[in-house]
Every structure is written in C-alpha cells, then in structure tokens.
Write an enzyme that holds these catalytic residues in place. Structure first.
Site, PDB file in Angstrom:
ATOM      1  N   PRO A  80     -32.708 -27.797 -31.583  1.00 48.59           N
ATOM      2  CA  PRO A  80     -32.035 -27.290 -32.787  1.00 48.59           C
ATOM      3  C   PRO A  80     -30.528 -27.548 -32.730  1.00 48.59           C
ATOM      4  CG  PRO A  80     -33.548 -25.647 -31.899  1.00 48.59           C
ATOM      5  CD  PRO A  80     -33.440 -26.732 -30.873  1.00 48.59           C
ATOM      6  N   SER A  83     -27.567 -24.930 -31.398  1.00 47.69           N
ATOM      7  CA  SER A  83     -28.339 -23.915 -30.682  1.00 47.69           C
ATOM      8  C   SER A  83     -27.781 -23.607 -29.297  1.00 47.69           C
ATOM      9  CB  SER A  83     -29.794 -24.366 -30.541  1.00 47.69           C
ATOM     10  OG  SER A  83     -29.877 -25.555 -29.764  1.00 47.69           O
ATOM     11  N   SER A  88     -25.558 -32.302 -29.218  1.00 44.68           N
ATOM     12  CA  SER A  88     -24.592 -33.387 -29.403  1.00 44.68           C
ATOM     13  C   SER A  88     -24.484 -34.256 -28.151  1.00 44.68           C
ATOM     14  CB  SER A  88     -23.219 -32.834 -29.785  1.00 44.68           C
ATOM     15  OG  SER A  88     -22.677 -32.022 -28.759  1.00 44.68           O
ATOM     16  N   ASP A 131     -22.199 -30.944 -20.309  1.00 45.44           N
ATOM     17  CA  ASP A 131     -23.378 -31.248 -21.114  1.00 45.44           C
ATOM     18  C   ASP A 131     -23.786 -32.713 -20.978  1.00 45.44           C
ATOM     19  OD1 ASP A 131     -22.930 -28.665 -21.914  1.00 45.44           O
ATOM     20  OD2 ASP A 131     -23.109 -29.074 -24.063  1.00 45.44           O
TER      21      ASP A 131
END
Length: 309
Positions: A80, A83, A88, A131
């Site tokens: 999602p 979320s 990204s 990330d």
C-alpha cells in the site's frame, strides 16, 4: 533485450526510523510484499498507460535521467502506498534495476541502493538509505550498527552524514502488520521532526535515545532474545510518539496488539501508515487489529532483494 521485468521487496523497520536520518542506527527487514516493474522501449515515456507527467510522477521524473531512451512502464504493487512499508524504495529499486538491464549495464547492489536513495532524497527532501538498502539487498540490514551487528555491505554518504550498511542475520520471527488505511507522505513528517529537533534540545535528546534503543535492539537480535527485542520496540514507539509522528489510529492498533505480542510500534515515517507487532499469536493480533479498524496481514521476512524476474 527489449522488455525487462524486475521486482523489489517492501520493508518494515524494527527500530530507528527518523533518528536514522541524522546518522543514528536503524534495522530494517525485507518482507514478502513486492513492487514489479515491466519496462520496454517506446517512442515516448508512458506510465501505466498514461503519458508521463513530471508533476504526477515525481519519482519517475528523477529516475528517467538514468535511462538512455523513453520507456513504456507498467507497475504492479502489493505494498500500500504511504503505508510505511517502503513502497517508494521498492519502486525505485525495481525500476532502476530494470533501467540498468535495458541499458546493458551491470549495476551492483551498492550502486543500485545509492541511486534509489538519491531518488528518495530528491523527491522527499531528506531521507536515509535504510529503505533502499533493505529493498536492494533483501533479508535484513542495519545502518550505522556496530561491527558485531553483521557483515559490512557498503557505505553511502550524503552531505554531513555517512551511513554504514551491514547485513543483519535475523532470527525466525512472526510479524503482523496493521495498516491504518491513512496515507502518510514521508517528506512532510521528516521535515516536521527536523524543525522540532533544530529548535528544541529535548527533541534532539529523544533522537539520541532512539539511537541507543536501537543499539540495544541489535544486541537482543544477536542473542536471539525476542522478548527483549519486543520491549525495545514498544519503547521505540513511545519515543517516536513524543517526536509527534504517531497518531491516534496507530496508537489504537499498537495498544490493541500488545496483549498478544512481545512488542509493537509504528513502522516507517508514521502519521498513519502501518504498525508492526512481534508475536507468537498472529491470528489473535490480526483479530485485535481488525476490531480497532485496521487491516492486518502476516508477513514473512528473509525476502530476497531487487531482482530480474
């Protein structure tokens, strides 16, 4: 090769979000939810059947500079958006992997993680490579962890900060993600913490304490002490709440999960998005989250990183 299909995993952060932007340690795990990009040569750049628009596609606006030609791009996602699960980063890692193949250029994981990080930094204004490193490498990674936290993978430097990325061996764990359904853009939340930190020593102290909590969590991971790790996750959530990046919806899901969990916390930027619970009773946690209006799902960790499908 005229058409390339690649994918990259989302992630969850066990400990250290927001503080990692300022060079503090953090730990993230790749999860079994991925974004897939299928790209082919085209006379003009088209994204999911629509003409490329820099204002509507800021990530692609930055990433297309890496391509030697216009592309037709199709994306599929089971992460999602907004979320807190690294959508990204997964998009950037997957797409840039595809572009490198289209260009006939081998790109190693360090280069891929760096280019994807620069994309996030360019779009969000401030970010860390946590990330993108998790999405590129897969499995588990730490940023700025001590030498004993795992094998050194690479370093990434931006302005005054240098992040050391290490592979982290993760014990077998069950995680339940609770999605609030609220979209929360990362950039404004990161900027909110920056302003608070710049004007208030108390906020700087909280950032430091998050860093120390993360180091203690890395030690718990090495020892396989799941109960201690859970306690530290809950502590981290309270610290992030003090920084102002939690919300009522996240707090409700965290509190509902604690009865059946070792610990629970928001994951990602906050302000909505998702929380995570470390548990041996995933079905009970899922039920508790559902009763509080969240959308639960159980995830597997140890997911491989960006790859050609």
């Amino acid at each position: 090769m005229r058409t390339v299909r690649t994918s990259a995993p989302g992630k969850l952060i066990i400990l250290g979000e927001h503080a990692v932007v300022y060079g503090k340690p953090a730990v993230a795990l790749a999860i079994d939810r991925r974004i897939t990009c299928t790209v082919s040569l085209s006379s003009e750049t088209v994204i999911n059947g629509r003409a490329f628009d820099a204002n509507k596609h800021p990530y692609f606006d930055h990433m297309m500079r890496y391509s030697n030609s216009p592309l037709r791009i199709e994306t599929e996602s089971d992460i999602p958006s907004g979320s807190g699960l690294g959508s990204s980063a997964a998009l950037s890692s997957s797409f840039l992997k595809a572009v490198s193949v289209m260009n006939g250029v081998h790109i190693d994981n360090k280069k891929l993680a760096t280019d994807a990080f620069l994309t996030e930094y360019n779009v969000q204004g401030r970010a860390s490579p946590l990330d993108t490193s998790a999405s590129t490498h897969g499995n588990g990674v730490s940023l700025n962890g001590p030498e004993e936290s795992g094998e050194h993978l690479w370093d990434i430097t931006m302005n005054e900060n240098t992040w050391s990325v290490r592979n982290v061996k993760i014990p077998k764990m069950t995680m339940v993600i609770g999605y609030t359904g609220l979209h929360a853009a990362t950039g404004p939340l990161v900027e909110k913490v920056r302003r608070y930190k710049d004007k208030c020593k108390f906020a700087s102290d909280i950032v430091d304490e998050i860093g120390q909590t993360t180091l203690e969590g890395m030690d718990a991971l090495r020892k396989g002490d799941i109960a201690e790790l859970g306690d530290l996750m809950t502590k981290d959530h309270k610290l992030l709440s003090i920084l102002g990046v939690s919300c009522n919806e996240l707090n409700k899901l965290v509190n509902a999960s604690l009865r059946h969990s070792y610990g629970a916390k928001l994951t990602g930027a906050g302000g909505g998005g998702s929380m995570i619970a470390l548990t041996d009773e995933p079905e009970k946690v899922c039920e508790a989250i559902s009763l509080r209006g969240g959308t639960p799902f159980i995830v597997k960790t140890g997911e491989p990183g960006a790859r050609v499908e």
